[in-house]
Structures are given as structure tokens and as C-alpha cells.
Design a protein around this motif. Structure first.
Motif, short mmCIF file in Angstrom:
data_model
loop_
_atom_site.label_atom_id
_atom_site.label_comp_id
_atom_site.label_asym_id
_atom_site.label_seq_id
_atom_site.Cartn_x
_atom_site.Cartn_y
_atom_site.Cartn_z
N VAL A 1 49.84 17.18 -6.38
CA VAL A 1 50.84 16.86 -5.66
C VAL A 1 50.98 17.00 -4.32
N LEU A 2 50.30 18.06 -3.77
CA LEU A 2 50.05 18.00 -2.33
C LEU A 2 49.50 16.68 -1.76
N ALA A 3 48.42 16.28 -2.41
CA ALA A 3 47.69 14.99 -2.08
C ALA A 3 48.87 13.92 -2.14
N LEU A 4 49.65 13.88 -3.15
CA LEU A 4 50.73 12.63 -3.12
C LEU A 4 51.60 12.95 -2.10
N LEU A 5 52.13 14.24 -1.72
CA LEU A 5 53.02 14.42 -0.80
C LEU A 5 52.80 13.91 0.71
N LYS A 6 51.24 14.15 0.78
CA LYS A 6 50.84 13.59 2.14
C LYS A 6 50.46 12.13 2.05
N LYS A 7 50.42 11.49 0.91
CA LYS A 7 50.47 9.94 0.90
C LYS A 7 51.65 9.45 0.23
N ARG A 8 52.77 9.65 0.82
CA ARG A 8 54.13 9.32 0.06
C ARG A 8 54.18 7.87 -0.03
N ASP A 9 53.92 7.26 1.01
CA ASP A 9 54.11 5.53 0.78
C ASP A 9 52.85 4.95 0.27
N ALA A 10 51.63 5.53 0.72
CA ALA A 10 50.55 4.71 0.28
C ALA A 10 50.05 5.32 -1.42
N LEU A 11 50.45 6.21 -1.68
CA LEU A 11 49.97 6.43 -3.13
C LEU A 11 51.12 6.89 -4.04
N MET A 12 51.97 7.83 -3.56
CA MET A 12 52.93 8.27 -4.37
C MET A 12 53.89 7.43 -4.97
N ALA A 13 54.52 6.58 -4.01
CA ALA A 13 55.65 5.33 -4.54
C ALA A 13 54.95 4.56 -5.60
N PRO A 14 53.73 4.03 -5.23
CA PRO A 14 53.15 3.01 -6.06
C PRO A 14 52.87 3.70 -7.54
N LEU A 15 52.22 4.93 -7.21
CA LEU A 15 51.99 5.29 -8.47
C LEU A 15 53.13 5.89 -9.28
N ALA A 16 54.22 6.12 -9.11
CA ALA A 16 55.59 6.21 -9.53
C ALA A 16 55.96 5.01 -10.34
N GLN A 17 55.86 3.99 -9.25
CA GLN A 17 56.39 2.68 -10.00
C GLN A 17 55.35 2.14 -10.92
N ALA A 18 53.94 2.31 -10.89
CA ALA A 18 53.19 1.81 -11.95
C ALA A 18 53.53 2.43 -13.25
N MET A 19 53.71 3.84 -12.96
CA MET A 19 53.80 4.72 -14.29
C MET A 19 55.26 4.42 -14.86
N ALA A 20 56.22 4.23 -14.05
CA ALA A 20 57.59 3.87 -14.74
C ALA A 20 57.43 2.55 -15.57
N GLY A 21 56.57 1.46 -14.61
CA GLY A 21 56.54 0.36 -15.33
C GLY A 21 55.89 0.39 -16.82
N VAL A 22 54.85 0.86 -16.82
CA VAL A 22 53.83 1.07 -18.07
C VAL A 22 54.58 1.83 -19.18
#
Lengths: 198, 198
Positions: free
Chosen positions: B29-50
Motif C-alpha cells: 500500500v505504501l508503494a501504491l501511495l507513492k505511485k498514486r497516478d502511475a499505479l494506484m489509479a490504474p490498478l483500482a480501475q482495472a480491478m473494478a472493471g474485472v
């Protein structure tokens, strides 16, 4: 597996998390696929929410969900002590310790010519202004006991030398529950030099 | 750390993934918090989509994004062979092998009185109907070489005994790249019994 590109994308993104590789990311995604309603949807929602609301605290650099982090916004925390840490993870570790009741400054790294991390990137001028403006009594340098961490600590101590604040650092010695037999020579030497009356 | 409850919730949800515990979830989660735009937002979007689009295939039980999974929907795959696997993970492993070009039946587990997994839960009547209706020539039992897997394989072989389809199972023997010295006795025995002309 054409047409399940969405799932492949999800696996690729998960594999970029620390501690997960392609295999464990696949395993995690399969577990998510099996608990779509119980785990996957809430996790996606929680992640999207945090991605939207998470902010770096304007004062200390900690991550919170408002302009000021919960620690800087908490009137019960002492305003006269600043604990300088490398990373938000270190701040969380300090908070789990539960002893420190002051405020923080999160550097976000250590001085490093290779990574182009200078005093400005670490917010050291901001820290110096804060120490001067807020009449800070003590700055605790809680940096990692690595070469980079200690170099940065020395630099900060130099910058703050004339600020009037007392500069301290964490004690070095035997960890709680540590066995001498398994400790490195440097730690034993440091613990011996810093010995105290029993 | 009051007020960062959202972040705490995210860590708790992440810690429920296989292979992640509380510590590694915090790190992720810390890694996600540090890459909010590059990783966290796309990951959340991909997960919600699937989470929204993922479906169990009506025919084979594989997970896809449509009523029929990509394999059942693919006209190029042989319709006369069904490979029976325990789990979607095993199906993915078979697909990575790249040799099998037929269709699948995903059991979703093995027969187990303790876990209340009976033939109906594993879709075995559905498999039997499919074998009868679609004039299946061969059913390959690709179940794990465990007691539960082999019990289930024997049960399915019994059910399909009169279907006219040939029932086969994966060969047992020395894995590619395997060293005899490190193999268990059972595998060496099986490989010796199934020896073939060089």
C-alpha cells in the motif's frame, strides 16, 4: 488467452507491487476472481477512494487524506519536537512504537547524487524554516543506520547547528529481545560505548 | 493513526490476498501511495472493471468476461476433447503448456465430504451431459496427483464409464529438467512402470 486481456492487465499491474512477482500476482488475481463480491469489489473501491483522496501533508510530508495529515492536525501532539524520518514507512514504524508524541518531517529519501536527491528534494530548507519559525526545541534524527541515512543526518545537523534547537538521534544498542551472540560487531561496540549505570 | 482509516482499510483488504500478510500488505500500500497516478489509479480501475465484467463460463466454468469463456467461444479449438481440471489456475497452467487444443471442464475443487463438495458442486452431471450430447471422443483427467485429486478422477471415470468417450489421464514420470536424485520414490516408480522404448 485472448479476450481476457483485462485479467492479464490486472495481473501485470499487481505484479508491479513490491513482494509480488508474476506468479504470486496471478495467484492473488485468481483469489480475487473467486471472491469477486466479497473481496475484489471492496478492494477496488477502497483503492480508488484512497487514490483520489490521499495527499502529502503540506507541513511534514506524511500521507493523509486532508491538507494536513492527522498528526500535524492533532492539537494534542507536542509542537516543539520534530522527528525527522526518511520515509512514510518509517513514520508508521515510529507511530507503532507509540512513544513519540511530537510532529514529524518526512524526507522522502536520503541525500544521493546518483538519484538526484539534494536538500531541496528532501525538503530540508522547509524543515529549517519550520525549526526557526515554530521555536522548535528538539529535532530527533530518526534516520536509518545506513551510510546514506547517517550522511543525511550529519548534513541536517550541520544545517540546523545555529537554529538553537537541540539535535538528537536515536540510541544505538542491543535490540529488545536481541542475543549478543547474533549481533554484529558494530552494534555491540556502539552498545558498549553507550553503556549506562544499571 | 486516526483519520487515515481509509488507508488502514485498504491495508486490511490487501492483507487478505494469498501471499500477502499484514506487513507485506502495508509495504504494497505504501508503494501504491507513492505511485498514486502511475499505479494506484490504474490498478483500482482495472480491478473494478474485472470485478464488474468477470463471469464464470456457462459451459466449462472457466473465468472470462462474456457468457462463454474465450476457449469455449473459439471455433478453432477441438470440440471432441474435454480436459477436466480442478481449478482455473490449473486451466491457466495447461494453457501455458500450449499443447492441449480442446475444451475444458473446471470442477472448482475436488470431492470432499468435509468441505461439502459433492458431484453437483463440481458440475459432474453437467460434464456427463456434455459428454453425451456433444459426442465427446476423449475426456482427459488432468487432476492433481494428490489423494483428493485422484479420488475425484476415479469417481469421474466411473460416471463416464458407459459414455463411450475414452477416459485418459496425464502421464506420470520424471519432470522435464528433473534430477532422479531429487525425485520422490513414488515418481521414480511410476516413471519406471510407464517406461517406453528409447
Amino acid at each position: 488467452m485472448a479476450d481476457t486481456r483485462d485479467i492479464e492487465t490486472l495481473i501485470e499491474l499487481m505484479a508491479r507491487l513490491p513482494g509480488l512477482g508474476p506468479r504470486s500476482a496471478r495467484r492473488a488475481v485468481l483469489a480475487l476472481l473467486k471472491k469477486r463480491d466479497a473481496l475484489m469489489a471492496p478492494l477496488a473501491q477502497a483503492m480508488a477512494g484512497v487514490a483520489l483522496t490521499a495527499k502529502d501533508c503540506a507541513i511534514c510530508g506524511n500521507i493523509g487524506t486532508a491538507e494536513l495529515c492527522p498528526i500535524c492536525a492533532d492539537p494534542a501532539r507536542a509542537t516543539s519536537e520534530i522527528c525527522v524520518v526518511e520515509d512514510v514507512a518509517d513514520l508508521w514504524a515510529m507511530e507503532r512504537g507509540g512513544v513519540f508524541k511530537g510532529r514529524y518531517h518526512v524526507l522522502g529519501g536520503t541525500l544521493s547524487a546518483l538519484d538526484a536527491m539534494g536538500p531541496d528534494e528532501l525538503g530540508i530548507p522547509r524543515l529549517a524554516r519550520r525549526v526557526a519559525d515554530d521555536a522548535i526545541g528538539e529535532v530527533i534524527l530518526a534516520l536509518n543506520a545506513t551510510v546514506d541515512g547517517q550522511t543525511t543526518a550529519h548534513y541536517i545537523a550541520d544545517v540546523l547547528a545555529d537554529s538553537g534547537a537541540q539535535i538528537t538521534s536515536l540510541a544505538q544498542g542491543v535490540p529488545i529481545g536481541g542475543e549478543l551472540n547474533y549481533l554484529d560487531d558494530g552494534t555491540i561496540g556502539a552498545a558498549l560505548r553507550a553503556r549506562k549505570r544499571f
